[in-house]
Design a protein around this motif. Structure first.
Motif, PDB file in Angstrom:
ATOM      1  N   LYS A   1       0.830  -1.207   0.000  1.00  0.00           N
ATOM      2  CA  LYS A   1       0.000   0.000   0.000  1.00  0.00           C
ATOM      3  C   LYS A   1       0.860   1.250   0.000  1.00  0.00           C
ATOM      4  CE  LYS A   1      -3.684   2.316   2.603  1.00  0.00           C
ATOM      5  NZ  LYS A   1      -4.578   2.253   3.798  1.00  0.00           N
ATOM      6  N   GLU A   2       1.930   1.222   0.792  1.00  0.00           N
ATOM      7  CA  GLU A   2       2.823   2.379   0.878  1.00  0.00           C
ATOM      8  C   GLU A   2       3.587   2.579  -0.432  1.00  0.00           C
ATOM      9  OE1 GLU A   2       3.568   1.963   5.712  1.00  0.00           O
ATOM     10  OE2 GLU A   2       4.995   1.110   4.268  1.00  0.00           O
TER      11      GLU A   2
ATOM     12  N   GLU B   1       1.497   4.348  -2.790  1.00  0.00           N
ATOM     13  CA  GLU B   1       1.479   5.776  -2.454  1.00  0.00           C
ATOM     14  C   GLU B   1       2.691   6.482  -3.062  1.00  0.00           C
ATOM     15  OE1 GLU B   1       1.447   8.718   1.475  1.00  0.00           O
ATOM     16  OE2 GLU B   1       1.225   6.551   1.708  1.00  0.00           O
TER      17      GLU B   1
ATOM     18  N   GLY C   1       2.310   6.990  -6.690  1.00  0.00           N
ATOM     19  CA  GLY C   1       1.362   8.054  -7.007  1.00  0.00           C
ATOM     20  C   GLY C   1       1.998   9.412  -7.222  1.00  0.00           C
TER      21      GLY C   1
ATOM     22  N   LEU D   1       7.430  12.033   1.997  1.00  0.00           N
ATOM     23  CA  LEU D   1       7.387  10.591   2.249  1.00  0.00           C
ATOM     24  C   LEU D   1       8.413  10.191   3.310  1.00  0.00           C
ATOM     25  CD1 LEU D   1       7.073   9.360  -1.439  1.00  0.00           C
ATOM     26  CD2 LEU D   1       5.312   9.161   0.336  1.00  0.00           C
TER      27      LEU D   1
END
Length: 226
Positions: free
Chosen positions: A26-27, A30, A33, A121
């Motif tokens: 999931k990270e 991100e 993205g 991040l």
């Protein structure tokens, strides 16, 4: 454009680069993205000294040469990077312009992350910062080793050492850079490297095959030099 590397060879830049290895799926999505994809043809400049350092470049495929040009116009090859490696990391710690030149040695596909996005991040996922520091420490160690080699060891020893390090289990070497770039990386002229390689070949220690392949015929002789 938005990074679509997820569909290439089953892996993307985010999945193969070590600095993101500790992130969950999931990270990593991100991170993807805020990542864009760019491609460069062989001999194309990715960036040049003096450009604004505001991006991290992550290589998905291909080879990139990072170098500097002296005031006299002499090129010094700093490193050659491949899949999973990154460059432009100093933009994360400084607002100064880039000091290096990055040139594609082959067709290169890479993912690009703006420094501003990556800093966000890093604050959110401290593990990224730790991985970046670890990689920078390894690079510093390699540079210190290179300086030691140039300052202390003979030309013959430096060449024998690089041949041993580059060879596979069969004693075969396939250079990922030209001999001129290899010579620059080792702190010597291309003429000196070519002359010493021919001398090694005449001794029966190696066999030169074209411009980028070398076969080690007498490993013990090279080890005795090292």
């Amino acid at each position: 454009m938005e990074c679509n590397c997820f569909e290439r060879d089953g892996k993307n830049c985010i999945e193969i680069v070590p600095i993101f290895s500790n992130l969950s799926s999931k990270e990593k999505i991100e991170v993807a993205g805020v990542t864009s994809e760019r491609s460069f043809e062989r001999s194309e400049m990715i960036y040049m000294a003096g450009d604004k350092g505001d991006k991290l470049f992550v290589i998905h495929s291909g080879k990139v040469k990072v170098s500097r040009i002296s005031d006299t116009g002499k090129e010094q090859v700093i490193r050659v990077l491949g899949s999973g490696e990154f460059m432009g990391e100093l933009s994360l710690f400084s607002d100064s312009d880039l000091k290096d030149n990055a040139e594609a040695l082959s067709k290169v596909i890479m993912c690009v992350i703006r420094a501003e996005d990556l800093k966000g991040l890093m604050e959110k996922y401290p593990g990224i910062s730790i991985k970046i520091v670890e990689e920078l420490s390894k690079r510093l160690e390699r540079v210190e080793g290179m300086i030691e080699n140039i300052s202390i060891h003979t030309v013959e020893r430096r060449i024998a050492d690089i041949l041993m390090n580059f060879s596979n289990e069969k004693g075969e070497i396939k250079l990922n850079m030209s001999r001129a770039d290899l010579a620059s990386h080792m702190g010597m002229s291309g003429e000196t490297l070519s002359r010493k390689l021919r001398a090694f070949e005449e001794e029966g220690w190696i066999k030169l095959i074209g411009h980028r392949r070398i076969e080690i015929l007498n490993k013990n002789a090279l080890e005795n030099i090292v």
